[in-house]
Design a protein around this motif. Structure first.
Motif, PDB file in Angstrom:
ATOM      1  N   MET A  44       0.851  -1.162   0.000  1.00  0.00           N
ATOM      2  CA  MET A  44       0.000   0.000   0.000  1.00  0.00           C
ATOM      3  C   MET A  44       0.897   1.224   0.000  1.00  0.00           C
ATOM      4  O   MET A  44       1.862   1.304   0.713  1.00  0.00           O
ATOM      5  CB  MET A  44      -0.894  -0.012   1.239  1.00  0.00           C
ATOM      6  N   GLY A  45       0.562   2.205  -0.833  1.00  0.00           N
ATOM      7  CA  GLY A  45       1.307   3.454  -0.882  1.00  0.00           C
ATOM      8  C   GLY A  45       0.480   4.588  -0.309  1.00  0.00           C
ATOM      9  O   GLY A  45      -0.737   4.589  -0.424  1.00  0.00           O
ATOM     10  N   LEU A  46       1.130   5.553   0.285  1.00  0.00           N
ATOM     11  CA  LEU A  46       0.454   6.712   0.838  1.00  0.00           C
ATOM     12  C   LEU A  46       1.026   7.946   0.166  1.00  0.00           C
ATOM     13  O   LEU A  46       2.229   8.147   0.162  1.00  0.00           O
ATOM     14  CB  LEU A  46       0.660   6.786   2.354  1.00  0.00           C
ATOM     15  N   VAL A  47       0.156   8.746  -0.452  1.00  0.00           N
ATOM     16  CA  VAL A  47       0.607   9.953  -1.130  1.00  0.00           C
ATOM     17  C   VAL A  47      -0.253  11.121  -0.688  1.00  0.00           C
ATOM     18  O   VAL A  47      -1.341  10.947  -0.167  1.00  0.00           O
ATOM     19  CB  VAL A  47       0.535   9.816  -2.678  1.00  0.00           C
ATOM     20  N   ARG A  48       0.254  12.293  -0.924  1.00  0.00           N
ATOM     21  CA  ARG A  48      -0.520  13.500  -0.636  1.00  0.00           C
ATOM     22  C   ARG A  48      -0.906  14.102  -1.973  1.00  0.00           C
ATOM     23  O   ARG A  48      -0.088  14.224  -2.857  1.00  0.00           O
ATOM     24  CB  ARG A  48       0.334  14.488   0.163  1.00  0.00           C
ATOM     25  N   ARG A  49      -2.150  14.450  -2.121  1.00  0.00           N
ATOM     26  CA  ARG A  49      -2.754  14.999  -3.325  1.00  0.00           C
ATOM     27  C   ARG A  49      -2.941  13.904  -4.355  1.00  0.00           C
ATOM     28  O   ARG A  49      -2.427  12.827  -4.241  1.00  0.00           O
ATOM     29  CB  ARG A  49      -1.946  16.166  -3.884  1.00  0.00           C
ATOM     30  N   GLY A  50      -3.702  14.178  -5.368  1.00  0.00           N
ATOM     31  CA  GLY A  50      -3.998  13.313  -6.504  1.00  0.00           C
ATOM     32  C   GLY A  50      -3.932  11.819  -6.272  1.00  0.00           C
ATOM     33  O   GLY A  50      -4.926  11.180  -6.030  1.00  0.00           O
ATOM     34  N   GLY A  51      -2.784  11.224  -6.364  1.00  0.00           N
ATOM     35  CA  GLY A  51      -2.607   9.806  -6.133  1.00  0.00           C
ATOM     36  C   GLY A  51      -2.704   8.953  -7.372  1.00  0.00           C
ATOM     37  O   GLY A  51      -2.231   7.830  -7.393  1.00  0.00           O
ATOM     38  N   TRP A  52      -3.334   9.477  -8.428  1.00  0.00           N
ATOM     39  CA  TRP A  52      -3.546   8.622  -9.588  1.00  0.00           C
ATOM     40  C   TRP A  52      -2.246   8.294 -10.296  1.00  0.00           C
ATOM     41  O   TRP A  52      -2.094   7.212 -10.848  1.00  0.00           O
ATOM     42  CB  TRP A  52      -4.565   9.230 -10.540  1.00  0.00           C
ATOM     43  N   GLY A  53      -1.249   9.198 -10.257  1.00  0.00           N
ATOM     44  CA  GLY A  53       0.036   8.911 -10.889  1.00  0.00           C
ATOM     45  C   GLY A  53       0.728   7.735 -10.226  1.00  0.00           C
ATOM     46  O   GLY A  53       1.272   6.853 -10.894  1.00  0.00           O
ATOM     47  N   ALA A  54       0.694   7.697  -8.896  1.00  0.00           N
ATOM     48  CA  ALA A  54       1.290   6.583  -8.163  1.00  0.00           C
ATOM     49  C   ALA A  54       0.561   5.286  -8.478  1.00  0.00           C
ATOM     50  O   ALA A  54       1.187   4.229  -8.616  1.00  0.00           O
ATOM     51  CB  ALA A  54       1.252   6.859  -6.662  1.00  0.00           C
ATOM     52  N   ALA A  55      -0.754   5.356  -8.624  1.00  0.00           N
ATOM     53  CA  ALA A  55      -1.531   4.149  -8.911  1.00  0.00           C
ATOM     54  C   ALA A  55      -1.277   3.643 -10.327  1.00  0.00           C
ATOM     55  O   ALA A  55      -1.267   2.436 -10.566  1.00  0.00           O
ATOM     56  CB  ALA A  55      -3.021   4.427  -8.711  1.00  0.00           C
ATOM     57  N   ILE A  56      -1.068   4.533 -11.263  1.00  0.00           N
ATOM     58  CA  ILE A  56      -0.755   4.117 -12.638  1.00  0.00           C
ATOM     59  C   ILE A  56       0.633   3.508 -12.699  1.00  0.00           C
ATOM     60  O   ILE A  56       0.859   2.510 -13.380  1.00  0.00           O
ATOM     61  CB  ILE A  56      -0.908   5.297 -13.616  1.00  0.00           C
ATOM     62  N   ALA A  57       1.585   4.079 -11.945  1.00  0.00           N
ATOM     63  CA  ALA A  57       2.959   3.564 -11.926  1.00  0.00           C
ATOM     64  C   ALA A  57       3.040   2.183 -11.283  1.00  0.00           C
ATOM     65  O   ALA A  57       3.873   1.368 -11.656  1.00  0.00           O
ATOM     66  CB  ALA A  57       3.873   4.537 -11.193  1.00  0.00           C
ATOM     67  N   GLN A  76      -5.975  14.447   1.221  1.00  0.00           N
ATOM     68  CA  GLN A  76      -6.254  15.735   0.589  1.00  0.00           C
ATOM     69  C   GLN A  76      -7.175  16.537   1.497  1.00  0.00           C
ATOM     70  O   GLN A  76      -8.068  15.975   2.120  1.00  0.00           O
ATOM     71  CB  GLN A  76      -6.959  15.466  -0.742  1.00  0.00           C
ATOM     72  N   SER A  77      -6.965  17.826   1.581  1.00  0.00           N
ATOM     73  CA  SER A  77      -7.915  18.655   2.331  1.00  0.00           C
ATOM     74  C   SER A  77      -8.930  19.237   1.358  1.00  0.00           C
ATOM     75  O   SER A  77      -8.704  19.275   0.149  1.00  0.00           O
ATOM     76  CB  SER A  77      -7.182  19.760   3.083  1.00  0.00           C
ATOM     77  N   ASP A  78     -10.067  19.664   1.874  1.00  0.00           N
ATOM     78  CA  ASP A  78     -11.146  20.109   0.992  1.00  0.00           C
ATOM     79  C   ASP A  78     -10.777  21.352   0.191  1.00  0.00           C
ATOM     80  O   ASP A  78     -11.124  21.462  -0.981  1.00  0.00           O
ATOM     81  CB  ASP A  78     -12.459  20.296   1.751  1.00  0.00           C
ATOM     82  N   GLY A  79     -10.044  22.285   0.786  1.00  0.00           N
ATOM     83  CA  GLY A  79      -9.659  23.481   0.051  1.00  0.00           C
ATOM     84  C   GLY A  79      -8.742  23.172  -1.117  1.00  0.00           C
ATOM     85  O   GLY A  79      -8.985  23.598  -2.244  1.00  0.00           O
ATOM     86  N   SER A  80      -7.693  22.410  -0.875  1.00  0.00           N
ATOM     87  CA  SER A  80      -6.764  22.089  -1.966  1.00  0.00           C
ATOM     88  C   SER A  80      -7.401  21.136  -2.976  1.00  0.00           C
ATOM     89  O   SER A  80      -7.069  21.175  -4.158  1.00  0.00           O
ATOM     90  CB  SER A  80      -5.453  21.520  -1.428  1.00  0.00           C
ATOM     91  N   ALA A  81      -8.328  20.310  -2.539  1.00  0.00           N
ATOM     92  CA  ALA A  81      -9.007  19.407  -3.476  1.00  0.00           C
ATOM     93  C   ALA A  81      -9.826  20.179  -4.501  1.00  0.00           C
ATOM     94  O   ALA A  81     -10.039  19.703  -5.617  1.00  0.00           O
ATOM     95  CB  ALA A  81      -9.897  18.425  -2.718  1.00  0.00           C
ATOM     96  N   GLN A  82     -10.264  21.375  -4.125  1.00  0.00           N
ATOM     97  CA  GLN A  82     -10.996  22.212  -5.079  1.00  0.00           C
ATOM     98  C   GLN A  82     -10.126  22.550  -6.292  1.00  0.00           C
ATOM     99  O   GLN A  82     -10.637  22.754  -7.378  1.00  0.00           O
ATOM    100  CB  GLN A  82     -11.451  23.511  -4.410  1.00  0.00           C
ATOM    101  N   TYR A  83      -8.815  22.596  -6.096  1.00  0.00           N
ATOM    102  CA  TYR A  83      -7.903  22.909  -7.196  1.00  0.00           C
ATOM    103  C   TYR A  83      -7.593  21.696  -8.065  1.00  0.00           C
ATOM    104  O   TYR A  83      -7.060  21.842  -9.159  1.00  0.00           O
ATOM    105  CB  TYR A  83      -6.581  23.471  -6.648  1.00  0.00           C
ATOM    106  N   THR A  84      -7.870  20.496  -7.571  1.00  0.00           N
ATOM    107  CA  THR A  84      -7.463  19.278  -8.286  1.00  0.00           C
ATOM    108  C   THR A  84      -8.615  18.294  -8.487  1.00  0.00           C
ATOM    109  O   THR A  84      -8.385  17.106  -8.707  1.00  0.00           O
ATOM    110  CB  THR A  84      -6.321  18.565  -7.522  1.00  0.00           C
TER     111      THR A  84
END
Length: 128
Positions: A1-14, A24-32
């Protein structure tokens, strides 16, 4: 299992055979938020945990760094995500990602347990 901050899809594709948990926090998630669509399209094994405190914390921090006040009425209003409230499960569903909402530690434990056994992306809103 990997733990990442933000997005995460790049790690999952790799590493498609590994489960990824993205914080992810709700404010920064609004940007992504568009990352939800990519996770759904690619069916990545990412569980996104949204820490939902209904405010743009980074904007409040930056106000303080530049001599502004984050405690005034105007600043509080401009950095609030409470009116209208964000509905993270509905937003995730709109992008094709199943989602749950957890308001207690027990609810989070159950939601995370369910999400980790499902294939594909999942979102859990953790209400703070």
């Amino acid at each position: 299992m990997g733990l990442v901050r933000r997005g995460g899809w790049g790690a999952a594709i790799a590493a498609p055979n590994r489960q990824v948990i993205a914080l992810q926090s709700d404010g920064s998630a609004q940007y992504t938020i568009q990352a939800m669509w990519t996770m759904a399209r690619e069916q990545t094994n990412v569980v996104t945990l949204i820490a939902s405190n209904s405010r743009y914390g980074i904007l409040r921090t930056e106000l303080g760094r530049h001599g502004g006040s984050s405690t005034g009425r105007a600043s509080a209003t401009l950095t609030s995500l409470a009116d209208p409230a964000l509905d993270w499960p509905a937003l995730a569903a709109g992008y094709g990602v199943p989602a749950q909402r957890a308001e207690t530690g027990m609810e989070l434990t159950r939601a995370l347990g369910r999400a980790l056994v499902e294939a594909g992306p999942q979102l859990i809103e953790m209400v703070l």
